[in-house]
Design a protein around this motif. Structure first.
Motif, mmCIF file in Angstrom:
data_model
loop_
_atom_site.group_PDB
_atom_site.id
_atom_site.type_symbol
_atom_site.label_atom_id
_atom_site.label_comp_id
_atom_site.label_asym_id
_atom_site.label_seq_id
_atom_site.Cartn_x
_atom_site.Cartn_y
_atom_site.Cartn_z
ATOM 1 N N VAL A 190 -3.856 -0.935 7.251
ATOM 2 C CA VAL A 190 -3.982 0.506 7.039
ATOM 3 C C VAL A 190 -5.449 0.879 7.250
ATOM 4 O O VAL A 190 -6.314 0.447 6.483
ATOM 5 C CB VAL A 190 -3.536 0.886 5.607
ATOM 6 N N LEU B 242 8.005 -1.310 6.432
ATOM 7 C CA LEU B 242 7.384 0.015 6.461
ATOM 8 C C LEU B 242 8.430 0.984 5.920
ATOM 9 O O LEU B 242 9.497 1.151 6.523
ATOM 10 C CB LEU B 242 7.006 0.342 7.914
ATOM 11 N N VAL C 100 4.179 -1.294 3.417
ATOM 12 C CA VAL C 100 3.547 0.015 3.232
ATOM 13 C C VAL C 100 4.639 1.038 2.933
ATOM 14 O O VAL C 100 5.708 1.008 3.548
ATOM 15 C CB VAL C 100 2.759 0.432 4.499
ATOM 16 N N HIS D 201 1.297 -1.642 12.429
ATOM 17 C CA HIS D 201 2.391 -2.500 11.954
ATOM 18 C C HIS D 201 2.793 -3.500 13.036
ATOM 19 O O HIS D 201 3.916 -3.999 13.064
ATOM 20 C CB HIS D 201 3.591 -1.646 11.511
ATOM 21 N N ILE E 228 0.948 5.075 0.553
ATOM 22 C CA ILE E 228 0.088 6.094 1.169
ATOM 23 C C ILE E 228 0.426 7.464 0.589
ATOM 24 O O ILE E 228 1.490 8.020 0.854
ATOM 25 C CB ILE E 228 0.265 6.140 2.712
ATOM 26 N N ALA F 268 0.864 -1.178 0.000
ATOM 27 C CA ALA F 268 0.000 0.000 0.000
ATOM 28 C C ALA F 268 0.904 1.234 0.000
ATOM 29 O O ALA F 268 1.812 1.342 0.827
ATOM 30 C CB ALA F 268 -0.899 0.003 1.238
ATOM 31 N N ILE G 200 -1.755 3.442 10.744
ATOM 32 C CA ILE G 200 -1.025 2.327 10.112
ATOM 33 C C ILE G 200 -0.580 1.391 11.232
ATOM 34 O O ILE G 200 0.302 1.727 12.026
ATOM 35 C CB ILE G 200 0.189 2.856 9.312
#
Ligand SMILES: Cc1cc2nc3c(=O)[nH]c(=O)nc-3n(C[C@H](O)[C@H](O)[C@H](O)COP(=O)(O)OP(=O)(O)OC[C@H]3O[C@@H](n4cnc5c(N)ncnc54)[C@H](O)[C@@H]3O)c2cc1C
Length: 414
Positions: free
Chosen positions: A208, A376, A220, A201, A11, A9, A199
């Motif tokens: 998300v 991340l 992400v 994690h 963002i 994803a 978010i």
């Protein structure tokens, strides 16, 4: 993984997010851009005004020959204009003779040279420390700091400015820089009008949370403006105080553009410039006839932009009209009318124009860009060591974060 869940994803769908998502797609990674607005581009935004495409956000292809957007825009069939920017030419203007314009430019460059001489092992200092005491052009240098950093010299890290890489060549996209950036996102999988609120994690996969429900992903890439990361300690669960702190060292400065129509434009040279009042820090820069068009691009920076945003378009226009009448006489008021404006500091999905580093905080850019747990990742202009505050810097950090994510997914045998 459900069929609709992405592997990654991304963002934010600005220059960084578009760059990241394109790179992921090219590598065969299923990516979803999660974007709060109803359009792509973020702080890159071309709108129509007076029959012309105008950029309310980024307009200049800084370091144009090595700027990846130059090639991308040209490949899209857009026109690259190579007229040198007004700030590169020390020409006469109403309240500044040519010799004064040159003296001012020399004073500005001398300040940068003094700041650039700050060695990496010396303590950082605010840029204001490098002003010539009592210098004739100090107020205008502060105004210009508002244009290129969005804040006064006293708030800006000299080390960070010294690291900025600028090859001094600046071009433009005639059809709009923002249009080129948004078009580069065509074909990407994007969830629009979908603001990320958290978010998580902590689990096996990342979750998300958005205003339209939750999205699970293996990785992400966060490309949110630093001001938004700094403002929300609850954005990450578990919290990432080092990220919040790094983002707080990289505030977004304030810069806004107001476009005015101009009757009788032929009286002015195309792409010429005038400062409203070269003796004041709270003054705007006026670019007359950008691309030869019958308009004025008014540029407001720093505290002046913040103050005027409180009063909306009427306040910007009244200020610009007052300064332009001061420059060109009272009849000038009848020749101008507002066409377009965007207040970036009040924009809830930006909260400012572009990042600067507070004194002592230049290394926060690397701290913000540092991945967490190999899944991340971070991108966006504020993460760039040398090309921060720009659309090409944003793009390059997006590519770098995508490469990191691809590498990490491959490491998991994907
Ligand atoms: C007035 C002005 C003039 C400028 N001039 C130039 C210039 O001449 N040259 C240049 O190179 N650069 C310039 N810039 C800077 C340039 O526009 C930015 O550095 C660049 O566009 C930033 O890209 P980004 O991807 O890092 O961030 P953004 O473009 O801000 O992208 C982040 C995205 O995240 C989205 N988002 C925000 N919150 C959420 C949420 N909660 N959930 C999901 N999505 C969210 C935003 O809507 C946005 O689309 C200018 C900027 C401004 C404002």
């Amino acid at each position: 993984m459900s069929n609709s869940d992405p592997e990654v994803a991304v963002i934010g769908g600005g220059a960084a997010g578009i760059g990241a998502a394109r790179r992921l797609s090219e590598a065969g990674v299923k990516a979803l851009v999660v974007e709060a607005r109803t359009r792509l581009g973020g702080r890159a935004w071309t709108v129509e005004a007076g029959g012309y495409p105008v950029d309310l956000g980024c307009g200049w292809l800084h370091s144009a020959p090595r700027n990846p957007w130059t090639k991308i825009a040209a490949a899209q069939g857009r026109t690259i204009d190579r007229t040198p920017p007004p700030w590169a030419r020390a020409t006469a203007q109403p309240r500044m003779a040519a010799a004064e314009a040159k003296e001012f430019r020399d004073a500005l460059w001398a300040l940068h040279d003094r700041a650039d001489a700050l060695l990496e092992d010396e303590p950082d200092r605010p840029l204001a420390d490098f002003l010539e005491p009592g210098g004739r052009w100090n107020a205008l240098i502060d105004a210009v700091s508002g244009y290129y950093s969005g804040a006064a010299l006293a708030r800006i890290s000299a080390r960070d400015l010294g690291r900025y890489a600028d090859d001094g060549v600046n071009w433009r996209v005639v059809e709009g820089y923002g249009a080129a950036i948004a078009a580069h996102g065509a074909g990407l999988d994007v969830a629009f009008d979908c603001a990320v609120t958290r978010i998580d994690h902590g689990g096996r996969r990342l979750r998300v949370a958005t205003t339209r429900g939750a999205i699970d992903a293996d990785a992400v890439i966060v490309t949110l403006p630093s001001a938004l990361i700094a403002a929300d300690e609850g954005l990450f669960a578990p919290a990432l105080p080092d990220k919040t702190r790094a983002a707080a060292g990289l505030p977004l400065g304030s810069d806004d553009k107001l476009f005015l129509s101009l009757a009788g434009a032929e009286a002015f040279a195309p792409d010429s410039r005038a400062f409203g009042d070269p003796r004041r820090a709270a003054t705007a820069a006026y670019q007359l006839r950008p691309f030869g068009r019958p308009m004025i691009e008014c540029y407001f920076g720093g505290a002046l932009a913040v103050e005027l945003e409180a009063g909306g378009e009427a306040a910007f226009f009244a200020f610009a009209r007052g300064e332009l009448v001061g420059l060109y006489g009272s009849d000038f008021a009848r020749r101008i009318a507002p066409l377009a404006l965007h207040g970036w500091s009040g924009d809830p999905f930006a909260r400012g124009a572009y990042s600067y580093a507070l004194p002592g905080r230049a290394d926060d850019r690397a701290a913000l860009a540092e991945p967490v747990d190999g899944r991340l990742f971070f991108a966006g202009e504020a993460c760039s060591r040398e090309d921060y505050s720009t659309a090409h810097g944003a793009y390059l950090t997006g590519i770098a974060a995508a490469e990191q994510a691809i590498e990490a997914l491959r490491g998991q045998g994907r």
